[in-house]
Design an enzyme around this catalytic site. Sequence first.
Site, mmCIF file in Angstrom:
data_model
loop_
_atom_site.group_PDB
_atom_site.id
_atom_site.type_symbol
_atom_site.label_atom_id
_atom_site.label_comp_id
_atom_site.label_asym_id
_atom_site.label_seq_id
_atom_site.Cartn_x
_atom_site.Cartn_y
_atom_site.Cartn_z
ATOM 1 N N ASP A 1 33.690 51.744 51.329
ATOM 2 C CA ASP A 1 33.514 51.517 49.892
ATOM 3 C C ASP A 1 34.391 52.498 49.124
ATOM 4 O O ASP A 1 34.350 53.710 49.389
ATOM 5 C CB ASP A 1 32.020 51.752 49.572
ATOM 6 C CG ASP A 1 31.635 51.201 48.218
ATOM 7 O OD1 ASP A 1 32.371 51.431 47.235
ATOM 8 O OD2 ASP A 1 30.583 50.535 48.151
ATOM 9 N N SER B 1 45.946 41.345 32.829
ATOM 10 C CA SER B 1 46.357 40.846 31.513
ATOM 11 C C SER B 1 45.250 41.052 30.479
ATOM 12 O O SER B 1 45.513 41.002 29.279
ATOM 13 C CB SER B 1 46.705 39.364 31.590
ATOM 14 O OG SER B 1 45.584 38.629 32.026
ATOM 15 N N ASP C 1 37.700 47.548 52.837
ATOM 16 C CA ASP C 1 36.942 46.563 52.058
ATOM 17 C C ASP C 1 35.456 46.704 52.379
ATOM 18 O O ASP C 1 35.091 46.988 53.525
ATOM 19 C CB ASP C 1 37.412 45.121 52.392
ATOM 20 C CG ASP C 1 37.143 44.142 51.245
ATOM 21 O OD1 ASP C 1 35.967 43.972 50.888
ATOM 22 O OD2 ASP C 1 38.109 43.570 50.724
ATOM 23 N N GLN D 1 43.877 46.785 45.580
ATOM 24 C CA GLN D 1 43.367 45.529 45.011
ATOM 25 C C GLN D 1 41.853 45.563 44.808
ATOM 26 O O GLN D 1 41.314 44.726 44.077
ATOM 27 C CB GLN D 1 43.699 44.332 45.938
ATOM 28 C CG GLN D 1 45.139 44.249 46.403
ATOM 29 C CD GLN D 1 46.135 44.151 45.269
ATOM 30 O OE1 GLN D 1 45.976 43.342 44.366
ATOM 31 N NE2 GLN D 1 47.172 44.990 45.292
ATOM 32 N N LYS E 1 40.135 48.137 33.504
ATOM 33 C CA LYS E 1 41.521 47.926 33.941
ATOM 34 C C LYS E 1 42.483 48.753 33.097
ATOM 35 O O LYS E 1 43.507 49.226 33.595
ATOM 36 C CB LYS E 1 41.857 46.436 33.882
ATOM 37 C CG LYS E 1 41.176 45.648 34.990
ATOM 38 C CD LYS E 1 41.834 45.990 36.323
ATOM 39 C CE LYS E 1 41.036 45.588 37.514
ATOM 40 N NZ LYS E 1 41.719 45.779 38.790
ATOM 41 N N TYR F 1 35.121 44.791 31.620
ATOM 42 C CA TYR F 1 36.149 44.648 32.670
ATOM 43 C C TYR F 1 37.511 45.097 32.150
ATOM 44 O O TYR F 1 38.243 45.848 32.809
ATOM 45 C CB TYR F 1 36.211 43.185 33.142
ATOM 46 C CG TYR F 1 37.370 42.895 34.081
ATOM 47 C CD1 TYR F 1 37.361 43.346 35.394
ATOM 48 C CD2 TYR F 1 38.483 42.174 33.634
ATOM 49 C CE1 TYR F 1 38.429 43.078 36.246
ATOM 50 C CE2 TYR F 1 39.544 41.907 34.479
ATOM 51 C CZ TYR F 1 39.518 42.362 35.783
ATOM 52 O OH TYR F 1 40.569 42.113 36.628
ATOM 53 N N VAL G 1 45.710 34.673 38.444
ATOM 54 C CA VAL G 1 46.323 34.339 39.731
ATOM 55 C C VAL G 1 45.531 33.216 40.407
ATOM 56 O O VAL G 1 44.306 33.151 40.282
ATOM 57 C CB VAL G 1 46.340 35.592 40.640
ATOM 58 C CG1 VAL G 1 47.139 35.305 41.912
ATOM 59 C CG2 VAL G 1 46.928 36.789 39.902
#
Length: 322
Positions: free
Chosen positions: A57, A122, A32, A77, A149, A145, A175
């Site tokens: 990174d 989604s 992270d 993630q 994805k 964005y 979420v």
Amino acid sequence: MKTILITGGAGFIGSNLSEYFLNKSYKVTVLDNFATGHRHNIEPLLENPNFKLIEGDIRNLEDCRKAVEVADYVLHQAALGSVPRSINDPITSNDVNVSGFLNMLVAARDAGVKRFIYAASSSTYGDSEALPKVEDKIGKPLSPYAITKYVNELYADIFSKTYGLETIGLRYFNVFGRKQDPKGAYAAVIPKFVIQLMNHESPVINGTGDYSRDFTYIDNVIQMNELAMTTDNKSGVNTVYNTAVGDRTNLNELVGYLKEFLTEYDPEIAKVEIIHGPNRAGDIPHSLASIDKAKTNLGYQPTHKIKDGLKEAVSWYWENLK
Ligand code: NAD
């Protein structure tokens, strides 16, 4: 003992996954750069001998290679979330979410990991108006964005077909839960509203409040990651799954539940007024998942409906942030 690399492990979902899998006797490495994650999310894990933090990174291939070296599985993630963030700065979102993703795929392929599970979204359903959303019927992306994805899914598919890397994408639907960041310009709606209500400030709903979402509690997301990582059903691999509850709630209902649950802690919250503002660019009106594919292929059974999750989340915010 198997090792899991969790990229973005200092963030909301990643830190919950890290905690869960450490408790299940896996070794966990977190990669992270703390762009949006927080040290306090993983502070209690730092003393665990099975936990390792690599500050680095995903835009740097060497950082990815170092992190994945001894990993059996990757739960990827790390990304820059938020549609508005990507509208304000599409280049950085693309660098992290697309180039960083590709770096992770290359590093995972070269290290010979058993399976690469990644956070899809989604938002890939874009302008498709079909409800419920079924995995193989998507529309055109509505934001930078969403493009990033979707590109993740395309790259994962090609890496499965070309290099034999096992991949599973989990299309997360809104979420929420413990450790989700309530602060900052790009905070998600549930933690933002919870903190505002706790402080007797009026939450602002974009639009009339009839937009609806398949809000998904963090424990359901953890279950999906575990099932995706451990499934022996080879015909259920190299594909994507809706990660949701299969139920939708509109924004007015959502605020109603939050007020109801928070009022148990502070009766004054019942009096806080709601403000309505304009709709937000890039927002789709309704979102509702079909979870049949995950049920059939992975044996997924969500444990928390929205109200169960909201009660737990509200209690966590009250205890930790009041
Ligand atoms: P988050 O912002 O809390 O976590 C993301 C983590 O990635 C942070 O810890 C951040 O510091 C890290 N990160 C960002 N850029 C990085 C970089 N260049 N190198 C290394 N680490 C980096 O967000 P989250 O809600 O936990 O989201 C996790 C994943 O799930 C993301 O991929 C997101 O796009 C996806 N997702 C989330 C939701 C949701 O509702 N929360 C919905 C759909 C998809």
